[in-house]
Scaffold this motif. Structure first.
Motif, mmCIF file in Angstrom:
data_model
loop_
_atom_site.group_PDB
_atom_site.id
_atom_site.type_symbol
_atom_site.label_atom_id
_atom_site.label_comp_id
_atom_site.label_asym_id
_atom_site.label_seq_id
_atom_site.Cartn_x
_atom_site.Cartn_y
_atom_site.Cartn_z
ATOM 1 N N THR A 270 133.252 41.464 11.959
ATOM 2 C CA THR A 270 131.864 40.740 12.267
ATOM 3 C C THR A 270 131.705 40.704 13.642
ATOM 4 O OG1 THR A 270 132.555 39.111 10.419
ATOM 5 C CG2 THR A 270 130.724 38.488 12.248
ATOM 6 N N ALA A 312 125.114 37.530 8.984
ATOM 7 C CA ALA A 312 126.525 36.566 8.858
ATOM 8 C C ALA A 312 126.267 35.469 9.493
ATOM 9 C CB ALA A 312 127.529 37.517 9.418
ATOM 10 N N PRO A 317 133.926 38.361 6.943
ATOM 11 C CA PRO A 317 133.298 38.385 5.703
ATOM 12 C C PRO A 317 134.182 37.857 4.747
ATOM 13 C CG PRO A 317 134.112 40.512 6.914
ATOM 14 C CD PRO A 317 134.094 39.390 7.827
ATOM 15 N N THR A 417 133.437 41.642 18.778
ATOM 16 C CA THR A 417 133.792 41.931 17.151
ATOM 17 C C THR A 417 135.027 41.689 16.918
ATOM 18 O OG1 THR A 417 134.369 44.242 17.692
ATOM 19 C CG2 THR A 417 132.054 44.029 16.960
ATOM 20 N N VAL A 488 127.710 41.784 9.953
ATOM 21 C CA VAL A 488 128.892 42.715 9.646
ATOM 22 C C VAL A 488 128.348 44.221 9.361
ATOM 23 C CG1 VAL A 488 130.608 42.813 8.064
ATOM 24 C CG2 VAL A 488 130.005 40.498 8.594
#
Length: 520
Positions: A270, A312, A317, A417, A488
């Protein structure tokens, strides 16, 4: 530990004028050879040194347990594993009849020798099962038990990571124990490697499903356009993968139009906005809530990722294990963002917000070197926040500056991330949200004294309690607006029509080859 800034999720297409071509003579013409582009040389694949690229280990070396789709644990060199009720030991049944590619048998003695190279070794204390290691007991040639000083709920997942958990022939070391050759039990054997590439041949004695072609060439092609041109010309069969040779969304669309096959599947990492816990203005929850409501995630996914990303609202996820319940992805709401600020004591003076004499000014730290494409994303978010009345300064810095400022929380907003499969959820949670963890240049997504306890409780929970504690952590992050998930990015690969039956492996740390056949 892996570093987030090595993840290249989006590459600028500004270099179109510098079209490059690959020399055809550099590639094999055989129809029994799969040719995959890699962005950097593989190196010597030393399992204990962090000097080789991560994408080639998994095709040469096996682990006890393999990471399957959506985090399913699949048998590798262990056919069965049993965690004791007190979680202080894990018993493994080892696969029988397996040999390393140099002919050395894989048995409990070889397994114990390998495990003791990193279990309990301080260099690998960042792996929970290593930090908690107590001893190993073998029972015959095919049974082995790892004993722990304390429970490690993520131990089985940790055994699926890229390195150092995989198994090397005990004969492939020198007198000091240093690895001398990449000799594993996996489906491929390294024939040669240098700065231009790595050639592998099929391991015909592999215990599992054998590749349907006999050779694989990993060609070092650092430039993305050159990789795309190589695919078009047939000099390459496969390009892509975040940890192999990144394929940008824009380039993928261009390849589609040229008749190449593009494969996009849900990603496991993500991208999110991190709020600096040392920023006075970000400490105001109304500011964090207003940022959260101001961002148009759908637009970022559609425009900047060409549709190859999914908006997101959660840290991980759903295809990451123990990722918790789903929150609805917020729809951008400028009026709601302004009301949040007004309710929080901010005063709108003709489009510029102030509070106690301070302007609503935010420093947004980005680095193209650390995260290619990040400036475009920052500028889109800057525009969205400006419509609400934020004054946003995008600070674009080099890699070295990012590595200094991010760990020091010297910013208001920054892009991060998560680590992705197979390292999550424990990898990101244990490094990016714990104030005492050494995350190096990656920095922290968010930390606070209160959060430390919540993360610790979640990571140490097991059994039925684990999902409850993990959800409590995700709820804490959401309720305190401690993170601002954006998108994502999807896993992007492209292949020449010559490569048929193409499918993606479970993670982007793995190279695709299973079931692939090659047309003449």
């Amino acid at each position: 530990m892996i570093t987030l800034d090595r993840r290249n999720f989006l590459v600028s297409t500004a270099g179109l004028a510098f079209a490059a071509a690959l020399p055809r003579s550099a590639f094999s013409e055989t129809n029994d050879t799969l040719k995959i582009a890699i962005a950097a040389e593989t190196g010597d694949l030393d399992l204990l040194q962090n000097v080789s690229t991560l994408s080639t280990y998994t095709i040469v070396f096996d682990a006890l347990i393999h990471y399957g789709q959506n985090g399913a644990l699949e048998p590798g060199l262990a056919t069965k594993w049993t965690v004791a009720d007190d979680q202080l030991s894990i018993a493994f049944d080892l696969r029988e009849g397996v040999t390393f590619s140099d002919g050395t048998p894989f048995d409990s003695a070889a397994a114990e020798w390998n495990l003791k190279r990193w279990l309990g070794v301080s260099d690998f204390s960042w792996i929970g099962i290593s930090d908690a290691f107590d001893s190993i007991v073998t029972d015959g040639p095919n049974k082995l038990t790892v004993k722990l000083k304390r429970p490690v709920p993520a131990a089985l997942l940790e055994l699926t990571i890229v390195r150092p958990v995989r198994f090397l022939s005990p004969k492939a070391v020198d007198k000091d124990g240093k690895q001398t050759a990449p000799i594993g039990t996996g489906p491929w054997i390294v024939e040669k490697y240098d700065s231009s590439g790595t050639t592998l041949i099929r391991n015909d004695k592999y215990w599992g499903e054998k590749p349907l072609f006999s050779r694989m060439e990993l060609k070092v092609v650092p430039d993305e356009l050159a990789r795309a041109n190589g695919l078009r010309s047939g000099d390459l069969d496969v390009i892509g993968g975040d940890w192999v040779a990144t394929l940008s969304p824009r380039r993928a669309r261009a390849l589609e139009s040229d008749g190449m096959k593009v494969v996009a599947e849900p990603g496991t990492a993500t991208m999110l906005l991190g709020y600096s816990p040392k920023s006075k203005i970000i400490a105001d929850k109304a500011v964090r809530d207003a940022v959260y409501a101001s961002v148009d995630r759908a637009a970022i996914a559609k425009v900047l990722f060409e549709g190859f990303a999914d908006p997101a609202a959660d840290l991980f996820p759903a295809n990451v294990p123990s990722s918790g319940k789903r929150h609805d992805v917020p729809v951008r709401d400028v009026a709601a963002a302004k009301k949040i600020l007004a309710d929080g004591g901010w005063v709108d003076s003709g489009g510029a917000w102030t509070k106690a004499g301070s302007p609503l000014t935010i420093d947004f730290l980005v680095s193209e070197e650390s995260l290619p494409g990040s400036r475009r994303i920052a500028e889109m978010i800057q525009g969205q926040l400006s419509e609400v009345g934020f004054q946003v300064q995008v600070s674009s810095v080099d890699n070295a500056t990012m590595h200094e400022r991010r760990p020091a929380f010297n910013y208001d907003l920054a892009l991060f991330t998560t680590y992705g499969a197979p390292y999550d959820p424990h990898g990101t949670l244990g490094n990016a949200f714990v104030s005492t963890a050494d995350s190096g240049p990656d920095g922290k997504i968010y930390v606070s004294d209160a959060l430390d306890g919540v993360v610790k409780a979640a990571l140490e929970a097991s059994g039925a309690e684990r999902d409850l504690k993990m959800q409590a952590l995700y709820d804490w992050l959401h309720d305190n607006t401690a993170i601002c998930p954006l998108v994502v990015s999807q896993r992007l690969w492209a292949h020449n029509p010559r490569a048929e039956n193409f499918s993606l492996p479970a993670t982007d740390y793995d190279l695709p080859f299973k079931a692939i056949t090659l047309k003449a």
